[in-house]
Design a protein around this motif. Structure first.
Motif, PDB file in Angstrom:
ATOM      1  N   ASN A 223      -0.513  -4.979   4.542  1.00 37.25           N
ATOM      2  CA  ASN A 223      -1.755  -4.290   4.910  1.00 37.25           C
ATOM      3  C   ASN A 223      -2.719  -4.234   3.724  1.00 37.25           C
ATOM      4  O   ASN A 223      -3.935  -4.360   3.886  1.00 37.25           O
ATOM      5  N   PHE A 224      -2.151  -4.045   2.542  1.00 41.98           N
ATOM      6  CA  PHE A 224      -2.976  -3.956   1.339  1.00 41.98           C
ATOM      7  C   PHE A 224      -3.649  -5.287   1.038  1.00 41.98           C
ATOM      8  O   PHE A 224      -4.858  -5.347   0.792  1.00 41.98           O
ATOM      9  N   PHE A 225      -2.903  -6.382   1.070  1.00 38.21           N
ATOM     10  CA  PHE A 225      -3.464  -7.692   0.739  1.00 38.21           C
ATOM     11  C   PHE A 225      -4.424  -8.189   1.817  1.00 38.21           C
ATOM     12  O   PHE A 225      -5.295  -9.021   1.530  1.00 38.21           O
TER      13      PHE A 225
ATOM     14  N   PRO B 199      -4.743 -10.852   9.295  1.00 42.71           N
ATOM     15  CA  PRO B 199      -3.647 -10.143   8.622  1.00 42.71           C
ATOM     16  C   PRO B 199      -2.840 -11.056   7.702  1.00 42.71           C
ATOM     17  O   PRO B 199      -2.595 -12.218   8.032  1.00 42.71           O
ATOM     18  N   VAL B 200      -2.439 -10.516   6.584  1.00 41.13           N
ATOM     19  CA  VAL B 200      -1.580 -11.240   5.648  1.00 41.13           C
ATOM     20  C   VAL B 200      -0.125 -10.950   5.992  1.00 41.13           C
ATOM     21  O   VAL B 200       0.258  -9.800   6.201  1.00 41.13           O
ATOM     22  N   LYS B 201       0.677 -11.990   6.076  1.00 40.07           N
ATOM     23  CA  LYS B 201       2.094 -11.842   6.346  1.00 40.07           C
ATOM     24  C   LYS B 201       2.890 -12.459   5.199  1.00 40.07           C
ATOM     25  O   LYS B 201       2.709 -13.631   4.874  1.00 40.07           O
TER      26      LYS B 201
ATOM     27  N   LYS C 284      -3.382   5.779  -1.576  1.00 41.78           N
ATOM     28  CA  LYS C 284      -2.395   6.821  -1.276  1.00 41.78           C
ATOM     29  C   LYS C 284      -0.955   6.343  -1.474  1.00 41.78           C
ATOM     30  O   LYS C 284      -0.014   7.127  -1.339  1.00 41.78           O
ATOM     31  N   PHE C 285      -0.794   5.072  -1.798  1.00 43.13           N
ATOM     32  CA  PHE C 285       0.537   4.518  -2.020  1.00 43.13           C
ATOM     33  C   PHE C 285       1.171   5.178  -3.241  1.00 43.13           C
ATOM     34  O   PHE C 285       0.518   5.397  -4.256  1.00 43.13           O
TER      35      PHE C 285
END
Length: 326
Positions: free
Chosen positions: A195-197, A206-208, A272-273
């Motif tokens: 989600n961050f990348f 979306p990055v997987k 928030k991580f």
């Protein structure tokens, strides 16, 4: 099981670029990640080089000074410390904590022989400044010694392909306990990092992150998609030199690109991580942790490595830390 590794040639290139600004006595890595400069020797008359050659305390008083630009300097008997390449060791004003800890590092050095592990912050700070000045001056000779940002980024990116936390062991290892812990700890982290990348994806898709499952994939290599590489490279391009050096050190210590990103995200007040250094150190050495719980620790080996990993990651966190905006 497999761990985050590159080919021997690629590892040596990355290690060389990382080590070139370090003093021999400033090598701060654990036994498995020790990096020593083989070809770079600086003859500049700086405090760091004098410490390297004498390995002894040669000052009486350590103070923190202020430059005209608002940055902090570390002074020995009134003289500002310089890096191995001869640049003044200026600490940005948003890194006040680092400045005080650097001063404490030099104050705490013994008058007898200096040990390499006593100056981890000085080592990293010197690399940050030398690498930054190399890019500003665009001096090819200095870049040869200290490294080039684009080369460092591309080599770091390759660690993501075989990241420690993207390799899942066979389900029978450690009576199934290792795979169980990996599923429990790595899966949420991977999802969060995806989600961050994605925020850095050119097309918004979306990055997987691909991972290696030793039960089904065997010992074949893992490789991220081109889409993922582009997004992560965009992230690397957004980093300051200080953050890039922090990431570089954490990657080499933990054999994990995600470990480095974790520390940088922890330092971001808008993110928030959160994952503590102790938790992160456990994740990058999870197999060793479970093996020693079962068979016990080897004295002066496992116990030393465990502390060394935490010390190194903590040093990275201090380098990445900025004072909270007012």
């Amino acid at each position: 099981m497999l761990v985050g590794r590159l080919s021997k040639c690629s590892r040596n290139i990355l290690k060389s670029s990382f080590a070139s600004s370090h003093l021999r006595s400033f090598a701060t890595h654990s036994k498995s990640t020790t990096i020593q400069p083989d070809s770079y020797e600086s003859n500049k008359k700086t405090e760091t080089n004098k410490l390297e050659k004498s390995l002894a305390k040669f000052w009486e008083k350590v103070t923190i000074g202020n430059s005209n630009d608002g940055s902090y300097t570390i002074e020995l008997d009134g003289k500002s410390i310089k890096t191995p390449l001869g640049f003044e060791m200026k600490i940005p004003k948003n890194k006040k904590t680092l400045a005080f800890l650097l001063a404490n590092e030099w104050k705490s050095l013994p008058s007898l022989q200096i040990k390499p592990f006593l100056v981890p912050l000085t080592s990293l700070t010197a690399r940050c400044i030398d690498l930054n000045e190399a890019q500003i001056t665009n001096d090819d000779e200095i870049k040869t010694k200290i490294g080039d940002l684009s080369t460092i980024k591309n080599l770091l990116l390759r660690y993501l392909d075989t990241d420690t936390m993207l390799v899942f062991s066979p389900r029978e290892d450690c009576d199934g306990e290792l795979r169980k812990e990996q599923e429990k700890c790595y899966r949420p982290l991977i999802e969060d990092m995806e989600n961050f990348f994605t925020k850095f994806s050119d097309d918004g898709e979306p990055v997987k992150l691909t991972y290696l499952d030793c039960d089904t994939d065997g010992l074949i290599g893992n490789q991220q998609t081109k889409h993922t590489h582009i997004a992560v490279l965009n992230y690397l391009n957004s980093l300051s030199t200080w953050d890039l050096v922090a990431l570089e050190k954490a990657v080499l210590v933990g054999k994990s690109f995600l470990a480095g990103v974790t520390i940088l995200r922890n330092a971001d007040y808008n993110d928030k991580f959160n994952l503590t250094i102790d938790e992160l150190a456990r994740l990058v050495s999870l197999e060793t942790v479970l093996q020693t719980l079962r068979w016990g620790e080897v004295e002066d080996t496992h116990d030393v490595d465990k502390v060394d990993i935490r010390r190194s990651l903590a040093s990275v966190a201090i380098i990445a830390h900025n004072s909270k905006p007012e």
